[in-house]
Design an enzyme around this catalytic site. Structure first.
Site, short mmCIF file in Angstrom:
data_model
loop_
_atom_site.label_atom_id
_atom_site.label_comp_id
_atom_site.label_asym_id
_atom_site.label_seq_id
_atom_site.Cartn_x
_atom_site.Cartn_y
_atom_site.Cartn_z
CG HIS A 280 -0.39 0.07 2.53
ND1 HIS A 280 0.56 0.77 3.01
CD2 HIS A 280 -0.58 -0.95 3.44
CE1 HIS A 280 0.75 0.57 4.22
NE2 HIS A 280 0.16 -0.53 4.59
CG HIS B 42 4.13 -1.46 2.64
ND1 HIS B 42 2.67 -1.84 2.39
CD2 HIS B 42 4.19 -1.67 3.82
CE1 HIS B 42 2.23 -2.67 3.25
NE2 HIS B 42 3.45 -2.63 4.29
CB CYS C 246 1.27 -7.83 20.11
SG CYS C 246 0.46 -7.12 18.76
CB CYS D 229 4.18 -6.50 17.37
SG CYS D 229 3.28 -5.11 17.68
CB CYS E 88 -0.23 -4.03 20.85
SG CYS E 88 0.51 -3.30 19.34
CE LYS F 175 -3.64 1.77 13.32
NZ LYS F 175 -3.02 0.59 13.06
CE LYS G 213 -6.84 -6.27 2.72
NZ LYS G 213 -6.66 -7.61 2.52
N1 MSP Z 1 8.57 -7.32 8.04
C1 MSP Z 1 8.78 -6.40 9.22
C2 MSP Z 1 9.88 -5.60 8.90
C3 MSP Z 1 11.20 -6.44 8.67
S1 MSP Z 1 12.76 -5.41 8.51
C4 MSP Z 1 13.70 -6.65 9.10
C5 MSP Z 1 7.61 -5.33 8.95
N2 MSP Z 1 6.90 -5.42 7.72
S2 MSP Z 1 5.59 -4.74 7.22
O1 MSP Z 1 5.02 -5.16 5.96
O2 MSP Z 1 4.78 -4.29 8.32
O3 MSP Z 1 6.41 -3.09 6.84
C6 MSP Z 1 6.35 -1.94 7.96
C7 MSP Z 1 6.89 -0.95 7.17
O4 MSP Z 1 5.92 -0.29 6.14
C8 MSP Z 1 6.89 0.28 8.15
O5 MSP Z 1 8.12 0.35 9.01
C9 MSP Z 1 7.13 1.54 7.01
O6 MSP Z 1 8.20 1.34 6.50
C10 MSP Z 1 6.06 0.96 6.19
N3 MSP Z 1 4.84 1.54 6.48
C11 MSP Z 1 3.53 0.71 6.59
N4 MSP Z 1 2.49 1.49 6.83
C12 MSP Z 1 2.94 3.00 6.72
C13 MSP Z 1 2.23 4.17 7.28
N5 MSP Z 1 0.94 4.21 7.42
N6 MSP Z 1 2.92 5.20 6.97
C14 MSP Z 1 4.33 5.02 6.81
N7 MSP Z 1 5.03 4.05 6.67
C15 MSP Z 1 4.14 2.94 6.71
O7 MSP Z 1 7.31 -4.60 9.62
#
Ligand code: MSP
Length: 506
Positions: A18, A21, A127, A130, A144, A295, A298
Protein backbone atom coordinates in the site's frame (compact mmCIF):
# COMPACT_ATOMS: atom_id res chain seq x y z
CA UNK A 1 34.69 5.89 -5.48
CA UNK A 2 32.83 5.35 -2.24
CA UNK A 3 30.15 2.78 -1.70
CA UNK A 4 26.66 3.24 -0.30
CA UNK A 5 24.57 0.33 0.93
CA UNK A 6 20.98 1.10 1.84
CA UNK A 7 17.93 -0.95 2.70
CA UNK A 8 14.19 -0.77 3.21
CA UNK A 9 12.48 -3.07 5.70
CA UNK A 10 11.65 -6.39 4.13
CA UNK A 11 7.88 -6.41 3.94
CA UNK A 12 5.34 -9.01 5.00
CA UNK A 13 3.49 -10.46 2.06
CA UNK A 14 0.11 -11.11 3.60
CA UNK A 15 -1.17 -8.45 1.22
CA UNK A 16 0.03 -6.25 -1.65
CA UNK A 17 1.99 -3.03 -1.07
CA UNK A 18 0.00 0.00 0.00
CA UNK A 19 1.02 3.62 -0.13
CA UNK A 20 2.77 3.38 3.29
CA UNK A 21 5.14 0.68 2.04
CA UNK A 22 5.58 2.61 -1.19
CA UNK A 23 6.56 5.70 0.82
CA UNK A 24 9.56 4.02 2.47
CA UNK A 25 10.53 2.47 -0.83
CA UNK A 26 10.24 5.76 -2.76
CA UNK A 27 12.49 7.40 -0.21
CA UNK A 28 15.04 4.61 -0.49
CA UNK A 29 14.89 4.89 -4.27
CA UNK A 30 15.44 8.64 -4.05
CA UNK A 31 18.49 8.20 -1.86
CA UNK A 32 19.84 5.43 -4.10
CA UNK A 33 19.49 7.55 -7.24
CA UNK A 34 21.03 10.54 -5.51
CA UNK A 35 24.05 8.55 -4.36
CA UNK A 36 24.47 7.12 -7.86
CA UNK A 37 24.61 10.54 -9.51
CA UNK A 38 27.05 11.65 -6.84
CA UNK A 39 29.30 8.89 -8.16
CA UNK A 40 28.91 6.33 -5.37
CA UNK A 41 28.75 2.65 -6.03
CA UNK A 42 25.30 1.79 -4.67
CA UNK A 43 23.68 -1.36 -3.34
CA UNK A 44 19.98 -0.79 -2.74
CA UNK A 45 18.22 -3.80 -1.27
CA UNK A 46 14.59 -4.44 -0.51
CA UNK A 47 12.65 -7.66 -0.22
CA UNK A 48 10.06 -9.78 1.50
CA UNK A 49 9.82 -11.14 5.04
CA UNK A 50 8.48 -14.62 4.46
CA UNK A 51 8.96 -16.73 7.58
CA UNK A 52 6.07 -15.10 9.31
CA UNK A 53 2.88 -16.51 10.75
CA UNK A 54 1.03 -13.61 9.13
CA UNK A 55 1.86 -15.03 5.72
CA UNK A 56 0.60 -18.49 6.73
CA UNK A 57 -2.69 -17.02 7.86
CA UNK A 58 -3.00 -15.04 4.64
CA UNK A 59 -2.32 -18.16 2.57
CA UNK A 60 -5.04 -20.02 4.50
CA UNK A 61 -7.43 -17.18 4.00
CA UNK A 62 -6.70 -17.18 0.28
CA UNK A 63 -7.46 -20.91 0.21
CA UNK A 64 -3.88 -21.75 -0.81
CA UNK A 65 -2.79 -25.00 0.84
CA UNK A 66 0.71 -24.91 -0.60
CA UNK A 67 2.48 -22.21 1.42
CA UNK A 68 5.51 -22.14 -0.86
CA UNK A 69 3.29 -21.43 -3.85
CA UNK A 70 1.59 -18.61 -2.02
CA UNK A 71 4.93 -17.07 -1.01
CA UNK A 72 6.35 -17.35 -4.53
CA UNK A 73 3.30 -15.73 -6.02
CA UNK A 74 3.09 -12.88 -3.52
CA UNK A 75 6.80 -12.17 -3.47
CA UNK A 76 6.82 -11.96 -7.26
CA UNK A 77 3.92 -9.56 -7.13
CA UNK A 78 5.81 -7.30 -4.73
CA UNK A 79 8.83 -7.21 -7.01
CA UNK A 80 6.52 -6.53 -9.98
CA UNK A 81 4.90 -3.70 -8.08
CA UNK A 82 8.28 -2.11 -7.41
CA UNK A 83 9.07 -2.44 -11.11
CA UNK A 84 5.79 -0.77 -12.00
CA UNK A 85 6.60 1.98 -9.52
CA UNK A 86 10.00 2.55 -11.17
CA UNK A 87 12.00 1.46 -8.13
CA UNK A 88 15.68 0.96 -8.90
CA UNK A 89 16.55 -1.70 -6.29
CA UNK A 90 19.71 -3.71 -7.00
CA UNK A 91 18.67 -6.71 -4.97
CA UNK A 92 15.41 -8.26 -3.85
CA UNK A 93 15.91 -10.53 -0.94
CA UNK A 94 13.50 -13.25 0.13
CA UNK A 95 14.02 -14.81 3.54
CA UNK A 96 13.01 -18.22 2.19
CA UNK A 97 16.00 -18.25 -0.17
CA UNK A 98 18.82 -20.63 0.59
CA UNK A 99 21.42 -17.83 0.55
CA UNK A 100 19.56 -16.33 3.49
CA UNK A 101 19.51 -19.49 5.56
CA UNK A 102 23.23 -19.92 4.92
CA UNK A 103 23.85 -16.44 6.25
CA UNK A 104 21.57 -17.03 9.23
CA UNK A 105 23.43 -20.19 10.20
CA UNK A 106 26.86 -18.57 10.06
CA UNK A 107 25.60 -15.60 12.02
CA UNK A 108 23.80 -17.77 14.59
CA UNK A 109 26.96 -19.72 15.18
CA UNK A 110 28.93 -16.57 16.01
CA UNK A 111 26.31 -15.41 18.51
CA UNK A 112 26.07 -18.85 20.06
CA UNK A 113 29.85 -19.19 20.39
CA UNK A 114 29.88 -15.85 22.16
CA UNK A 115 27.66 -17.49 24.80
CA UNK A 116 24.71 -15.23 24.09
CA UNK A 117 22.10 -17.93 23.50
CA UNK A 118 20.53 -20.00 26.30
CA UNK A 119 17.44 -22.06 26.97
CA UNK A 120 14.65 -20.87 29.25
CA UNK A 121 10.92 -20.59 29.67
CA UNK A 122 9.06 -17.69 28.30
CA UNK A 123 5.94 -16.52 30.04
CA UNK A 124 4.41 -13.32 29.00
CA UNK A 125 2.49 -11.27 26.51
CA UNK A 126 2.58 -11.74 22.79
CA UNK A 127 1.08 -9.45 20.15
CA UNK A 128 0.16 -11.37 17.01
CA UNK A 129 0.13 -8.14 14.98
CA UNK A 130 3.72 -7.22 15.91
CA UNK A 131 4.76 -10.88 16.11
CA UNK A 132 6.61 -9.72 19.18
CA UNK A 133 6.66 -10.19 22.91
CA UNK A 134 5.46 -7.14 24.75
CA UNK A 135 5.88 -5.97 28.31
CA UNK A 136 3.32 -4.09 30.41
CA UNK A 137 5.12 -0.84 29.66
CA UNK A 138 4.53 -1.29 25.92
CA UNK A 139 0.76 -1.31 26.40
CA UNK A 140 -1.72 1.54 26.27
CA UNK A 141 -4.95 0.71 28.12
CA UNK A 142 -3.88 -2.90 28.17
CA UNK A 143 -3.54 -3.01 24.38
CA UNK A 144 -0.73 -2.93 21.85
CA UNK A 145 -0.44 0.70 20.81
CA UNK A 146 -0.03 -0.17 17.11
CA UNK A 147 -2.56 -2.94 16.70
CA UNK A 148 -5.04 -1.81 19.35
CA UNK A 149 -5.51 -5.39 20.48
CA UNK A 150 -4.93 -7.06 23.82
CA UNK A 151 -1.85 -9.28 23.60
CA UNK A 152 -2.15 -13.02 24.36
CA UNK A 153 -0.60 -14.58 27.46
CA UNK A 154 1.71 -17.42 26.50
CA UNK A 155 4.12 -19.76 28.21
CA UNK A 156 6.62 -21.95 26.36
CA UNK A 157 10.14 -23.27 26.37
CA UNK A 158 12.32 -20.99 24.27
CA UNK A 159 15.86 -20.05 23.51
CA UNK A 160 16.91 -16.58 24.56
CA UNK A 161 19.38 -13.98 23.32
CA UNK A 162 21.27 -12.07 26.01
CA UNK A 163 20.11 -8.62 24.95
CA UNK A 164 20.62 -7.37 28.49
CA UNK A 165 24.39 -7.70 28.03
CA UNK A 166 24.36 -4.97 25.42
CA UNK A 167 22.57 -2.09 27.11
CA UNK A 168 25.78 -0.38 28.12
CA UNK A 169 27.72 -0.77 24.87
CA UNK A 170 24.63 0.30 22.95
CA UNK A 171 24.27 3.49 24.95
CA UNK A 172 27.96 4.21 24.47
CA UNK A 173 27.68 3.69 20.74
CA UNK A 174 24.64 5.93 20.45
CA UNK A 175 26.38 8.61 22.49
CA UNK A 176 29.52 8.49 20.35
CA UNK A 177 27.69 8.40 17.03
CA UNK A 178 25.06 11.11 16.84
CA UNK A 179 24.04 10.00 13.34
CA UNK A 180 23.44 6.41 14.35
CA UNK A 181 19.74 6.82 15.12
CA UNK A 182 17.85 9.52 13.31
CA UNK A 183 15.88 11.70 13.70
CA UNK A 184 16.74 13.00 17.15
CA UNK A 185 13.26 12.32 18.51
CA UNK A 186 13.70 8.61 17.83
CA UNK A 187 17.21 8.60 19.23
CA UNK A 188 15.92 10.08 22.50
CA UNK A 189 13.12 7.51 22.67
CA UNK A 190 15.56 4.68 22.17
CA UNK A 191 18.02 6.02 24.72
CA UNK A 192 15.23 6.25 27.32
CA UNK A 193 14.03 2.79 26.43
CA UNK A 194 17.48 1.27 26.90
CA UNK A 195 18.09 3.20 30.10
CA UNK A 196 14.90 1.72 31.57
CA UNK A 197 16.63 -1.67 31.32
CA UNK A 198 16.80 -4.35 28.66
CA UNK A 199 15.54 -7.89 29.17
CA UNK A 200 16.85 -10.86 27.26
CA UNK A 201 14.59 -11.76 24.36
CA UNK A 202 13.23 -15.04 23.17
CA UNK A 203 14.49 -15.91 19.70
CA UNK A 204 12.77 -19.24 19.07
CA UNK A 205 9.22 -20.49 18.78
CA UNK A 206 7.79 -23.86 19.61
CA UNK A 207 5.39 -25.67 17.31
CA UNK A 208 5.11 -23.02 14.64
CA UNK A 209 4.34 -24.24 11.14
CA UNK A 210 6.48 -21.70 9.39
CA UNK A 211 9.92 -20.35 10.11
CA UNK A 212 13.53 -21.39 9.71
CA UNK A 213 14.65 -24.41 11.65
CA UNK A 214 16.31 -23.44 14.92
CA UNK A 215 19.90 -24.70 14.68
CA UNK A 216 20.09 -26.05 18.26
CA UNK A 217 16.72 -27.74 18.49
CA UNK A 218 14.66 -29.35 15.78
CA UNK A 219 11.44 -28.74 17.68
CA UNK A 220 11.83 -25.01 17.47
CA UNK A 221 11.75 -22.36 14.76
CA UNK A 222 13.77 -19.17 14.64
CA UNK A 223 11.74 -16.20 15.78
CA UNK A 224 10.83 -14.32 12.61
CA UNK A 225 12.34 -10.98 13.67
CA UNK A 226 15.68 -12.58 14.50
CA UNK A 227 15.83 -14.07 11.02
CA UNK A 228 14.39 -11.02 9.27
CA UNK A 229 16.97 -8.55 10.56
CA UNK A 230 19.74 -10.78 9.30
CA UNK A 231 18.49 -10.19 5.74
CA UNK A 232 20.61 -7.04 5.72
CA UNK A 233 23.70 -9.21 6.04
CA UNK A 234 22.45 -11.71 3.49
CA UNK A 235 22.02 -9.05 0.83
CA UNK A 236 25.57 -7.87 1.55
CA UNK A 237 26.92 -11.39 0.99
CA UNK A 238 27.72 -12.38 4.59
CA UNK A 239 28.29 -16.09 5.01
CA UNK A 240 28.23 -16.88 1.33
CA UNK A 241 30.24 -14.24 -0.54
CA UNK A 242 33.08 -12.81 1.53
CA UNK A 243 34.39 -10.47 -1.21
CA UNK A 244 30.99 -8.92 -1.60
CA UNK A 245 30.60 -8.58 2.13
CA UNK A 246 33.94 -6.83 2.51
CA UNK A 247 32.88 -4.34 -0.08
CA UNK A 248 29.43 -3.48 1.23
CA UNK A 249 29.31 -3.91 4.99
CA UNK A 250 28.53 -1.99 7.16
CA UNK A 251 25.23 -0.75 5.78
CA UNK A 252 25.20 3.00 5.33
CA UNK A 253 21.48 3.44 5.82
CA UNK A 254 18.60 1.35 7.11
CA UNK A 255 15.28 3.04 6.37
CA UNK A 256 12.02 2.16 8.09
CA UNK A 257 8.86 3.51 9.69
CA UNK A 258 8.86 4.41 13.37
CA UNK A 259 6.80 1.29 14.21
CA UNK A 260 9.88 -0.89 13.94
CA UNK A 261 12.61 1.35 15.32
CA UNK A 262 13.27 -0.76 18.42
CA UNK A 263 13.99 -3.86 16.40
CA UNK A 264 16.47 -1.91 14.29
CA UNK A 265 18.00 0.39 16.86
CA UNK A 266 18.19 -1.96 19.86
CA UNK A 267 17.95 -5.64 18.95
CA UNK A 268 19.75 -5.49 15.62
CA UNK A 269 22.85 -3.60 16.80
CA UNK A 270 23.03 -5.84 19.87
CA UNK A 271 22.95 -8.91 17.62
CA UNK A 272 25.75 -7.43 15.51
CA UNK A 273 27.81 -6.57 18.58
CA UNK A 274 27.40 -10.10 19.79
CA UNK A 275 28.65 -11.45 16.44
CA UNK A 276 31.45 -8.85 16.51
CA UNK A 277 30.34 -7.29 13.27
CA UNK A 278 30.30 -3.59 12.49
CA UNK A 279 27.09 -1.64 13.11
CA UNK A 280 25.17 0.16 10.37
CA UNK A 281 26.07 3.82 10.07
CA UNK A 282 22.57 5.24 10.18
CA UNK A 283 19.15 3.95 11.13
CA UNK A 284 16.54 6.42 9.96
CA UNK A 285 12.97 5.96 11.16
CA UNK A 286 10.40 8.07 9.39
CA UNK A 287 6.93 8.96 10.65
CA UNK A 288 3.64 7.32 9.90
CA UNK A 289 1.00 8.89 7.82
CA UNK A 290 -2.73 8.82 8.05
CA UNK A 291 -5.23 8.95 5.20
CA UNK A 292 -7.43 12.03 5.42
CA UNK A 293 -6.57 12.18 9.11
CA UNK A 294 -7.39 8.52 9.84
CA UNK A 295 -5.13 5.56 10.54
CA UNK A 296 -4.70 3.60 7.32
CA UNK A 297 -6.09 0.13 7.70
CA UNK A 298 -7.82 -2.53 5.70
CA UNK A 299 -10.66 -2.64 8.18
CA UNK A 300 -11.34 1.08 7.66
CA UNK A 301 -11.28 0.41 3.93
CA UNK A 302 -9.01 3.41 3.40
CA UNK A 303 -5.78 1.84 2.20
CA UNK A 304 -4.43 3.36 -0.99
CA UNK A 305 -2.96 1.18 -3.69
CA UNK A 306 -0.04 3.06 -5.26
CA UNK A 307 -0.39 1.25 -8.58
CA UNK A 308 -4.07 2.20 -8.89
CA UNK A 309 -3.24 5.77 -7.92
CA UNK A 310 -0.56 5.92 -10.59
CA UNK A 311 -3.25 5.29 -13.20
CA UNK A 312 -4.73 8.67 -12.29
CA UNK A 313 -1.64 10.69 -11.41
CA UNK A 314 1.80 10.32 -12.98
CA UNK A 315 4.01 8.32 -10.64
CA UNK A 316 6.33 11.26 -10.15
CA UNK A 317 3.43 13.39 -8.99
CA UNK A 318 2.81 10.87 -6.21
CA UNK A 319 6.49 10.87 -5.29
CA UNK A 320 6.49 14.65 -5.40
CA UNK A 321 3.52 14.89 -3.09
CA UNK A 322 4.81 12.39 -0.55
CA UNK A 323 8.30 13.85 -0.48
CA UNK A 324 7.28 17.49 -0.39
CA UNK A 325 4.22 17.35 1.84
CA UNK A 326 5.52 15.02 4.51
CA UNK A 327 8.55 16.27 6.35
CA UNK A 328 10.78 13.22 6.36
CA UNK A 329 10.99 11.83 9.88
CA UNK A 330 7.66 13.26 11.00
CA UNK A 331 4.09 12.04 10.84
CA UNK A 332 1.95 13.34 8.03
CA UNK A 333 -1.34 13.00 6.29
CA UNK A 334 -2.12 11.79 2.81
CA UNK A 335 -5.10 13.42 1.23
CA UNK A 336 -6.36 13.00 -2.31
CA UNK A 337 -7.77 16.52 -2.22
CA UNK A 338 -4.35 18.01 -1.47
CA UNK A 339 -2.66 15.74 -3.95
CA UNK A 340 -4.88 17.13 -6.69
CA UNK A 341 -4.39 20.69 -5.53
CA UNK A 342 -0.61 20.38 -5.49
CA UNK A 343 -0.59 18.54 -8.76
CA UNK A 344 -2.56 21.20 -10.60
CA UNK A 345 -0.76 24.07 -8.97
CA UNK A 346 2.91 23.12 -8.52
CA UNK A 347 3.26 20.63 -11.35
CA UNK A 348 0.76 21.52 -14.06
CA UNK A 349 0.80 25.30 -13.62
CA UNK A 350 4.12 26.39 -12.21
CA UNK A 351 6.44 23.76 -13.65
CA UNK A 352 4.48 22.59 -16.69
CA UNK A 353 3.96 26.14 -17.88
CA UNK A 354 7.62 27.03 -17.60
CA UNK A 355 8.60 24.15 -19.84
CA UNK A 356 5.79 24.80 -22.25
CA UNK A 357 6.56 28.51 -22.55
CA UNK A 358 10.30 28.01 -22.97
CA UNK A 359 9.72 25.49 -25.74
CA UNK A 360 7.02 27.51 -27.50
CA UNK A 361 9.24 30.56 -27.59
CA UNK A 362 12.16 28.52 -28.91
CA UNK A 363 9.90 27.35 -31.71
CA UNK A 364 8.48 30.76 -32.38
CA UNK A 365 11.70 32.76 -32.40
CA UNK A 366 14.42 30.27 -33.34
CA UNK A 367 12.71 27.65 -35.48
CA UNK A 368 12.79 25.14 -32.61
CA UNK A 369 16.59 25.17 -32.14
CA UNK A 370 18.42 26.01 -28.92
CA UNK A 371 19.87 29.48 -29.65
CA UNK A 372 23.54 30.30 -29.36
CA UNK A 373 24.12 32.58 -26.43
CA UNK A 374 26.64 35.40 -26.45
CA UNK A 375 30.09 34.85 -24.96
CA UNK A 376 29.10 36.75 -21.88
CA UNK A 377 25.40 36.72 -21.25
CA UNK A 378 25.46 40.38 -20.33
CA UNK A 379 23.56 41.25 -17.22
CA UNK A 380 22.05 37.79 -17.00
CA UNK A 381 22.88 35.67 -14.00
CA UNK A 382 22.35 31.99 -14.59
CA UNK A 383 19.17 31.02 -12.77
CA UNK A 384 20.51 27.77 -11.51
CA UNK A 385 23.79 28.66 -9.94
CA UNK A 386 26.33 27.06 -7.72
CA UNK A 387 24.47 28.14 -4.56
CA UNK A 388 21.39 26.28 -5.67
CA UNK A 389 23.41 23.13 -6.02
CA UNK A 390 25.14 23.62 -2.71
CA UNK A 391 21.84 24.09 -0.94
CA UNK A 392 20.27 21.17 -2.76
CA UNK A 393 23.09 18.79 -1.91
CA UNK A 394 23.05 19.92 1.69
CA UNK A 395 19.33 19.10 1.93
CA UNK A 396 19.70 15.77 0.17
CA UNK A 397 22.70 14.73 2.26
CA UNK A 398 20.59 15.36 5.33
CA UNK A 399 17.45 13.57 4.13
CA UNK A 400 15.46 16.82 3.96
CA UNK A 401 13.60 15.96 0.79
CA UNK A 402 10.84 18.52 1.23
CA UNK A 403 13.44 21.28 1.52
CA UNK A 404 15.35 19.97 -1.49
CA UNK A 405 12.11 20.29 -3.45
CA UNK A 406 11.62 23.81 -2.07
CA UNK A 407 15.03 24.70 -3.49
CA UNK A 408 14.06 23.32 -6.91
CA UNK A 409 10.73 25.13 -6.93
CA UNK A 410 12.47 28.37 -6.01
CA UNK A 411 14.47 28.00 -9.24
CA UNK A 412 11.36 27.17 -11.25
CA UNK A 413 9.49 30.14 -9.85
CA UNK A 414 12.48 32.40 -10.48
CA UNK A 415 12.55 31.19 -14.09
CA UNK A 416 8.87 32.03 -14.55
CA UNK A 417 9.51 35.48 -13.12
CA UNK A 418 12.51 35.89 -15.38
CA UNK A 419 10.20 35.48 -18.39
CA UNK A 420 7.84 38.11 -17.00
CA UNK A 421 10.69 40.54 -16.38
CA UNK A 422 12.56 40.01 -19.63
CA UNK A 423 9.44 39.97 -21.84
CA UNK A 424 10.89 37.93 -24.70
CA UNK A 425 7.97 38.97 -26.94
CA UNK A 426 9.27 42.56 -26.74
CA UNK A 427 12.93 41.57 -27.04
CA UNK A 428 12.01 39.82 -30.28
CA UNK A 429 11.36 43.22 -31.77
CA UNK A 430 14.31 45.15 -30.38
CA UNK A 431 17.19 42.98 -29.18
CA UNK A 432 17.75 39.58 -30.73
CA UNK A 433 21.03 38.93 -28.91
CA UNK A 434 19.46 39.40 -25.56
CA UNK A 435 16.53 37.23 -26.61
CA UNK A 436 18.99 34.45 -27.45
CA UNK A 437 20.61 34.80 -24.05
CA UNK A 438 17.27 34.79 -22.26
CA UNK A 439 16.05 31.67 -24.02
CA UNK A 440 19.32 29.84 -23.68
CA UNK A 441 19.30 30.67 -20.00
CA UNK A 442 15.78 29.27 -19.64
CA UNK A 443 16.53 26.06 -21.51
CA UNK A 444 19.80 25.48 -19.67
CA UNK A 445 17.97 26.06 -16.40
CA UNK A 446 15.53 23.36 -17.43
CA UNK A 447 18.41 20.98 -18.17
CA UNK A 448 19.77 21.59 -14.70
CA UNK A 449 16.34 21.34 -13.09
CA UNK A 450 16.18 17.94 -14.76
CA UNK A 451 19.30 17.01 -12.84
CA UNK A 452 18.02 18.36 -9.56
CA UNK A 453 14.84 16.38 -10.04
CA UNK A 454 16.53 13.16 -11.10
CA UNK A 455 16.66 11.44 -7.69
CA UNK A 456 13.24 12.69 -6.63
CA UNK A 457 11.24 12.49 -9.87
CA UNK A 458 13.33 10.38 -12.24
CA UNK A 459 10.82 10.02 -15.03
CA UNK A 460 10.17 13.75 -15.14
CA UNK A 461 13.87 14.50 -15.63
CA UNK A 462 13.99 12.33 -18.70
CA UNK A 463 10.84 13.82 -20.14
CA UNK A 464 12.14 17.35 -19.64
CA UNK A 465 15.47 16.51 -21.22
CA UNK A 466 13.79 14.84 -24.17
CA UNK A 467 11.62 17.87 -24.79
CA UNK A 468 14.58 20.25 -24.78
CA UNK A 469 16.27 18.01 -27.32
CA UNK A 470 18.88 16.30 -25.13
CA UNK A 471 20.14 12.79 -25.75
CA UNK A 472 18.97 11.36 -22.42
CA UNK A 473 21.30 8.37 -22.40
CA UNK A 474 24.32 10.63 -22.87
CA UNK A 475 23.07 13.08 -20.27
CA UNK A 476 22.44 10.35 -17.71
CA UNK A 477 25.98 9.12 -18.16
CA UNK A 478 27.28 12.32 -16.53
CA UNK A 479 27.89 12.71 -12.83
CA UNK A 480 26.67 15.69 -10.83
CA UNK A 481 30.08 17.37 -10.87
CA UNK A 482 29.94 17.72 -14.64
CA UNK A 483 26.20 18.14 -14.96
CA UNK A 484 26.04 21.16 -12.72
CA UNK A 485 28.53 23.22 -14.70
CA UNK A 486 26.58 25.98 -16.36
CA UNK A 487 26.35 25.72 -20.14
CA UNK A 488 26.03 21.96 -20.62
CA UNK A 489 23.18 22.40 -23.10
CA UNK A 490 24.43 22.44 -26.69
CA UNK A 491 23.29 25.25 -28.94
CA UNK A 492 21.71 24.28 -32.23
CA UNK A 493 19.96 21.10 -31.10
CA UNK A 494 16.28 20.78 -31.98
CA UNK A 495 13.77 20.90 -29.15
CA UNK A 496 10.89 18.43 -29.24
CA UNK A 497 7.89 20.01 -27.67
CA UNK A 498 5.41 17.27 -26.90
CA UNK A 499 2.28 17.03 -24.84
CA UNK A 500 2.31 18.94 -21.53
CA UNK A 501 4.17 16.71 -19.08
CA UNK A 502 1.65 17.36 -16.34
CA UNK A 503 -1.76 17.91 -17.96
CA UNK A 504 -4.29 19.44 -15.62
CA UNK A 505 -6.59 17.02 -13.83
CA UNK A 506 -10.15 18.19 -13.31
N1 MSP B 1 8.50 -7.44 8.12
C1 MSP B 1 8.66 -6.36 9.01
C2 MSP B 1 9.98 -5.65 8.77
C3 MSP B 1 11.20 -6.49 8.92
S1 MSP B 1 12.63 -5.60 8.53
C4 MSP B 1 13.87 -6.57 9.02
C5 MSP B 1 7.51 -5.38 8.81
N2 MSP B 1 6.90 -5.43 7.63
S2 MSP B 1 5.63 -4.54 7.22
O1 MSP B 1 5.18 -5.07 5.96
O2 MSP B 1 4.68 -4.47 8.26
O3 MSP B 1 6.21 -3.12 6.90
C6 MSP B 1 6.33 -2.11 7.86
C7 MSP B 1 6.89 -0.87 7.19
O4 MSP B 1 5.98 -0.40 6.17
C8 MSP B 1 7.03 0.32 8.10
O5 MSP B 1 8.19 0.28 8.90
C9 MSP B 1 7.08 1.44 7.10
O6 MSP B 1 8.33 1.41 6.46
C10 MSP B 1 6.01 1.01 6.10
N3 MSP B 1 4.68 1.53 6.45
C11 MSP B 1 3.56 0.77 6.66
N4 MSP B 1 2.50 1.60 6.91
C12 MSP B 1 2.89 2.89 6.88
C13 MSP B 1 2.25 4.13 7.09
N5 MSP B 1 0.96 4.24 7.35
N6 MSP B 1 3.01 5.25 7.04
C14 MSP B 1 4.35 5.18 6.76
N7 MSP B 1 4.98 4.02 6.58
C15 MSP B 1 4.29 2.85 6.61
O7 MSP B 1 7.26 -4.60 9.71
Amino acid sequence: MSKFYLTTPIYYINDLPHIGHAYTTFVADTVARYRRIKGDDVLFATGTDENSQKNVEAANKAGETDLRKYLDKMSARWQETWDELNISNDDFIRTTESRHYETVLVFFDLVNKRGDIYKGVYEGLFCDGCEAFLTEKDLVDGKCSYHLKEPRKISEENYFFRLSNYAKPLLEHIEKNPNFIRPEKRRNEIVNYIKAGLNDISISRQSLKCGLLFPLDKNQKIYVWFDALINYLTAAGFGHDEEKFKKWWPADLHLMGKDITRFHAVIWPAMLMSAKLQLPKTIFAHGFFTINGEKMSKSFGNTIDPVELSKIYPLDAIRYFLLREIKFGEDGDFSLVYLKEHYNNDLANVFGNLLYRALSMTEQYFGGRVPKHSEKSEGLDPLCEIDVWREFEDKMDNYKFNEALDVIWKVIEAANKFIENEKPWQLAKINENRLKDVLYNLLETLRQVGWLLLPLMPDTSERVWKQIGIDTAEEKGKKIELAKIWGGLKSGIAVKKGEPIFPRII
